[in-house]
Design a protein around this motif. Structure first.
Motif, PDB file in Angstrom:
ATOM      1  N   GLY A 118       6.353  10.213  -2.824  1.00  0.00           N
ATOM      2  CA  GLY A 118       5.157   9.563  -3.374  1.00  0.00           C
ATOM      3  C   GLY A 118       4.466   8.682  -2.356  1.00  0.00           C
ATOM      4  N   THR A 119       4.693   8.925  -1.048  1.00  0.00           N
ATOM      5  CA  THR A 119       4.110   8.088   0.007  1.00  0.00           C
ATOM      6  C   THR A 119       3.219   8.927   0.916  1.00  0.00           C
ATOM      7  N   TYR A 120       2.428   8.241   1.708  1.00  0.00           N
ATOM      8  CA  TYR A 120       1.582   8.875   2.733  1.00  0.00           C
ATOM      9  C   TYR A 120       1.755   8.097   4.022  1.00  0.00           C
ATOM     10  N   LEU A 121       1.424   8.750   5.150  1.00  0.00           N
ATOM     11  CA  LEU A 121       1.540   8.118   6.456  1.00  0.00           C
ATOM     12  C   LEU A 121       0.221   7.421   6.776  1.00  0.00           C
ATOM     13  N   GLY A 122       0.270   6.106   6.927  1.00  0.00           N
ATOM     14  CA  GLY A 122      -0.936   5.325   7.210  1.00  0.00           C
ATOM     15  C   GLY A 122      -1.283   5.330   8.689  1.00  0.00           C
ATOM     16  N   TYR A 123      -2.464   4.795   9.025  1.00  0.00           N
ATOM     17  CA  TYR A 123      -2.901   4.718  10.415  1.00  0.00           C
ATOM     18  C   TYR A 123      -2.025   3.783  11.232  1.00  0.00           C
ATOM     19  N   ASP A 124      -1.300   2.892  10.580  1.00  0.00           N
ATOM     20  CA  ASP A 124      -0.421   1.973  11.290  1.00  0.00           C
ATOM     21  C   ASP A 124       0.927   2.611  11.628  1.00  0.00           C
ATOM     22  N   GLY A 125       1.147   3.865  11.189  1.00  0.00           N
ATOM     23  CA  GLY A 125       2.383   4.569  11.497  1.00  0.00           C
ATOM     24  C   GLY A 125       3.479   4.378  10.465  1.00  0.00           C
ATOM     25  N   HIS A 126       3.235   3.617   9.422  1.00  0.00           N
ATOM     26  CA  HIS A 126       4.235   3.372   8.378  1.00  0.00           C
ATOM     27  C   HIS A 126       3.885   4.179   7.139  1.00  0.00           C
ATOM     28  N   ARG A 127       4.888   4.440   6.327  1.00  0.00           N
ATOM     29  CA  ARG A 127       4.690   5.148   5.064  1.00  0.00           C
ATOM     30  C   ARG A 127       4.323   4.126   3.996  1.00  0.00           C
ATOM     31  N   HIS A 128       3.343   4.514   3.160  1.00  0.00           N
ATOM     32  CA  HIS A 128       2.858   3.641   2.073  1.00  0.00           C
ATOM     33  C   HIS A 128       2.903   4.424   0.769  1.00  0.00           C
ATOM     34  N   PHE A 129       3.178   3.702  -0.320  1.00  0.00           N
ATOM     35  CA  PHE A 129       3.207   4.327  -1.631  1.00  0.00           C
ATOM     36  C   PHE A 129       1.764   4.557  -2.084  1.00  0.00           C
ATOM     37  N   CYS A 130       1.509   5.727  -2.641  1.00  0.00           N
ATOM     38  CA  CYS A 130       0.151   6.099  -3.071  1.00  0.00           C
ATOM     39  C   CYS A 130      -0.159   5.405  -4.399  1.00  0.00           C
ATOM     40  N   GLU A 131      -1.236   4.632  -4.390  1.00  0.00           N
ATOM     41  CA  GLU A 131      -1.713   3.970  -5.599  1.00  0.00           C
ATOM     42  C   GLU A 131      -3.141   4.399  -5.856  1.00  0.00           C
ATOM     43  N   ILE A 132      -3.383   4.977  -6.983  1.00  0.00           N
ATOM     44  CA  ILE A 132      -4.735   5.382  -7.360  1.00  0.00           C
ATOM     45  C   ILE A 132      -5.269   4.323  -8.307  1.00  0.00           C
ATOM     46  N   ARG A 133      -6.268   3.622  -7.881  1.00  0.00           N
ATOM     47  CA  ARG A 133      -6.819   2.531  -8.688  1.00  0.00           C
ATOM     48  C   ARG A 133      -8.063   2.959  -9.392  1.00  0.00           C
TER      49      ARG A 133
END
Length: 133
Positions: A118-133
């Motif tokens: 449930g994560t994506y790779l951000g521009y900072d190189g870390h994985r982030h949890f996907c939140e749809i607001r």
């Protein structure tokens, strides 16, 4: 080719003027040595004819040619404002995590979306949890 022709004609005119004066000088020495007197009108006429020929040819060669270079007009620059930003379809809905709508929205929004975590790779190189607001 035209430059070579001009140089050749001008050189011939100078040579003709110079060579017409040389026999007059040599003839003058011969006169002093042998005490003969001759009319020098022909030598003077030849020198003047060479000078006139050189002046005429020089005047003709100094005439501008038929081609004249004209500067091209300066380019006109037009300023166009910045391109409008893309404003694609925006969905303002809230999807519950792990629901089929959430999976679909996250995979459309993030190319690096991993559905197992449930994560994506951000521009900072870390994985982030996907939140749809």
């Amino acid at each position: 080719m035209r430059r070579i022709f001009k140089t050749a004609v001008l050189g011939l005119a100078v040579a003709a003027t110079t060579l017409s004066a040389i026999p007059a000088q040599a003839d003058h020495r011969w006169h002093r040595h042998h005490h003969r007197h001759h009319d020098r009108g022909g030598e003077l006429a030849a020198g003047l004819a060479g000078l006139a020929f050189g002046a005429i040819v020089g005047g003709i060669l100094s005439q501008p040619s038929g081609r004249v270079y004209i500067d091209p007009p300066a380019p006109r620059y037009r300023y166009y404002g910045p391109a409008p930003a893309y404003s694609g379809p925006v969905t303002y809905y809230r999807a519950e995590p792990w629901s089929p709508e959430w999976y679909r929205a996250c995979s459309i929004r993030y190319r690096s979306f991993d559905p197992r975590s449930g994560t994506y790779l951000g521009y900072d190189g870390h994985r982030h949890f996907c939140e749809i607001r």
